[in-house]
Design an enzyme around this catalytic site. Structure first.
Site, PDB file in Angstrom:
ATOM      1  N   ASP A   1       7.208   5.489   2.255  1.00 25.92           N
ATOM      2  CA  ASP A   1       6.125   4.881   3.035  1.00 25.92           C
ATOM      3  C   ASP A   1       6.477   3.451   3.424  1.00 25.92           C
ATOM      4  O   ASP A   1       6.208   3.012   4.543  1.00 25.92           O
ATOM      5  CB  ASP A   1       4.821   4.884   2.234  1.00 25.92           C
ATOM      6  CG  ASP A   1       4.446   6.284   1.759  1.00 25.92           C
ATOM      7  OD1 ASP A   1       5.006   7.256   2.300  1.00 25.92           O
ATOM      8  OD2 ASP A   1       3.610   6.395   0.857  1.00 25.92           O
TER       9      ASP A   1
ATOM     10  N   SER B   1      -2.127   3.737   3.967  1.00 25.78           N
ATOM     11  CA  SER B   1      -2.821   2.463   4.117  1.00 25.78           C
ATOM     12  C   SER B   1      -2.257   1.456   3.116  1.00 25.78           C
ATOM     13  O   SER B   1      -2.213   0.256   3.389  1.00 25.78           O
ATOM     14  CB  SER B   1      -4.325   2.656   3.893  1.00 25.78           C
ATOM     15  OG  SER B   1      -4.559   3.311   2.670  1.00 25.78           O
TER      16      SER B   1
ATOM     17  N   GLY C   1      -7.090   6.632   2.222  1.00 24.81           N
ATOM     18  CA  GLY C   1      -7.201   7.914   1.517  1.00 24.81           C
ATOM     19  C   GLY C   1      -6.882   9.107   2.391  1.00 24.81           C
ATOM     20  O   GLY C   1      -7.129  10.249   2.014  1.00 24.81           O
ATOM     21  N   ALA C   2      -6.302   8.878   3.579  1.00 29.73           N
ATOM     22  CA  ALA C   2      -6.030   9.984   4.494  1.00 29.73           C
ATOM     23  C   ALA C   2      -4.572  10.439   4.413  1.00 29.73           C
ATOM     24  O   ALA C   2      -4.135  11.279   5.183  1.00 29.73           O
ATOM     25  CB  ALA C   2      -6.353   9.559   5.926  1.00 29.73           C
ATOM     26  N   GLY C   3      -3.809   9.869   3.486  1.00 31.48           N
ATOM     27  CA  GLY C   3      -2.393  10.233   3.405  1.00 31.48           C
ATOM     28  C   GLY C   3      -1.579   9.578   4.500  1.00 31.48           C
ATOM     29  O   GLY C   3      -0.508  10.043   4.857  1.00 31.48           O
TER      30      GLY C   3
HETATM   31  C1  GLA Z   1       3.205   9.525  -1.087  1.00 29.99           C
HETATM   32  C2  GLA Z   1       4.225   8.584  -1.718  1.00 29.99           C
HETATM   33  C3  GLA Z   1       5.595   8.740  -1.083  1.00 29.99           C
HETATM   34  C4  GLA Z   1       6.019  10.201  -1.038  1.00 29.99           C
HETATM   35  C5  GLA Z   1       4.910  11.061  -0.466  1.00 29.99           C
HETATM   36  C6  GLA Z   1       5.228  12.536  -0.538  1.00 29.99           C
HETATM   37  O1  GLA Z   1       2.982   9.144   0.239  1.00 29.99           O
HETATM   38  O2  GLA Z   1       3.808   7.245  -1.584  1.00 29.99           O
HETATM   39  O3  GLA Z   1       6.527   7.954  -1.792  1.00 29.99           O
HETATM   40  O4  GLA Z   1       6.433  10.648  -2.296  1.00 29.99           O
HETATM   41  O5  GLA Z   1       3.675  10.861  -1.137  1.00 29.99           O
HETATM   42  O6  GLA Z   1       6.280  12.833   0.307  1.00 29.99           O
END
Ligand code: GLA
Length: 399
Positions: free
Chosen positions: A189, A144, A139-141
């Site tokens: 990601d 994960s 959940g930290a961006g």
């Molecule tokens: C999330 C999504 C990615 C991308 C980013 C924003 O991490 O999984 O595909 O869209 O947000 O850049």
């Protein structure tokens, strides 16, 4: 083996009573720049981090996939033949996520996507036990979820002898995320997690899906990346992320282009006359962000990492004011890091919470952390979780 890898192995042994055949791992990622550009067929520049998810795996004699993880004491098992009924016949069909807990939809969804990739008959493969352990903050961006997908697809490609290319693996991860979990995300990601390289970011053209490593030179220049995890959690399967994606699609439609990738900064004047204010600002973020990614790649090469600070800050401002995906905690983190002398700072990932990154002199890390913590305290926010990350390698077999 790291402690996290060991705990995946121990979990596997508890589950099955025997040692795993293999251990695979994949990292989380931080995005240096290029936010929400991936699903607009634009450019991104993420890098893999040293926090990883490990999958200890072994084949079974039957056709069952059984997954267990340190997130949940209860293993989840499904017959491989039932996967199409669980997640839809093929990618794009109706999603039926409710039947497995969300964490398990990632590895099981990857198995389903791997077996349905290519659209032909599913390869005949044995069942599999998978034990997952991770030190990527949830959940930290920091993706994960892509780390679970990456470790799982690496392991399945190996055990099932699928012969996948790195790009095919990334696409399978995205299919699992979009159709098994139900989060309408792009491919950044998964590419970052699978293709990451030490000391480099991955430049990805999300239209051609051509990826190449870009030297960052942070270590050489005495710079560290500080992650400031605000502890404000977010989910991309609901709410704001989906709405932003819809706004971008509307903007492209109204501008008469296939995707926002086809617009440049020079088109924005015309866009202003065509689009409503909100859609215009969403479009302006994507179009300017694409240019900033290209400028960052050029600047890294010509002048080095100390010269990219202005681009990072402009990216944050664009996300705060035009794309409106920041939150007060992220803005506070960025401002406090810059005030404390950071080279640059911005929120990273999908937004609505999660983490900011700051590019900081090695010797200033502790002072920056203290300044950020003090600013959070003054604002009455929960104490952030702060740690440095190093650009690291992507998916690999550990044992
Ligand atoms: C999330 C999504 C990615 C991308 C980013 C924003 O991490 O999984 O595909 O869209 O947000 O850049």
């Amino acid at each position: 083996m790291t402690p996290t890898a060991d705990s995946a192995v121990q979990l596997f042994e508890r589950l099955t009573g025997s040692a795993p055949e293999r251990v695979w791992s994949a990292p989380g990622r931080a995005n240096l720049i290029g936010e929400h550009t991936d699903y607009n067929e634009g450019f991104v520049l993420p890098f893999a981090i040293e926090h990883r998810t490990y999958a200890a795996v072994g084949r079974r004699r039957d056709g069952i996939i059984r997954v267990t993880s340190t997130f949940d004491p209860n293993p989840v098992e499904v017959a491989l033949v039932e996967l199409p009924a669980l997640f839809g016949g093929s990618p794009g069909d109706a999603v039926r996520v409710g039947d497995v807990p969300e964490w398990a939809a990632y590895p099981i969804g990857v198995a389903w996507a791997a077996l349905t990739a290519g659209g032909g008959a599913a390869p005949s493969v044995p069942g599999v036990d998978i034990a997952i352990s991770s030190d990527v903050p949830i959940g930290a961006g920091l993706s994960s979820s892509a780390a679970i997908e990456g470790a799982t697809i690496g392991a399945l490609d190996d055990l099932w002898a699928l012969g996948l290319t790195p790009l095919e693996m990334a696409k399978i991860g995205r299919t699992a995320e979009n159709h098994a979990v139900g989060a309408p995300t792009g491919i950044m990601d998964q590419v970052a997690s699978i293709m990451g390289q030490t000391d480099a970011a991955t430049f990805l053209d999300c239209r051609s899906l051509e990826a190449r490593p870009v030297d960052l030179g942070f270590a050489r220049e005495g710079l560290s990346v500080l992650v400031i995890d605000t502890q404000v959690t977010h989910s991309h399967s609901t709410g704001g992320y989906r709405e932003r994606r819809e706004s971008c699609e509307r903007g492209a439609r109204e501008m008469g282009v296939r995707s926002l990738r086809d617009l440049t900064v020079g088109d924005l004047e015309r866009a202003k006359g065509i689009l409503d204010d909100v859609t215009f600002r969403r479009v302006a973020h994507i179009v300017t962000e694409n240019q900033r990614v290209l400028d960052t790649v050029d600047t890294l090469r010509s002048e080095g990492p100390r010269a990219i600070g202005g681009l990072l800050v402009a990216s944050h401002v664009s996300m705060r004011d035009d794309f409106e995906i920041s939150v007060p905690e992220l803005d506070t983190a960025v401002t406090a890091a810059l005030d404390s002398g950071a080279v640059g700072a911005r929120m990273t990932g999908g937004g609505f919470g999660g983490a900011a990154i700051a590019l900081v002199e090695h010797g200033r890390i502790d002072a920056t952390k203290a300044a950020v913590a003090a600013a959070f305290e003054t604002a009455g926010f929960r104490e952030p979780h702060q740690f440095t990350v190093t650009p690291s390698h992507g998916v690999l077999r550990d044992a």
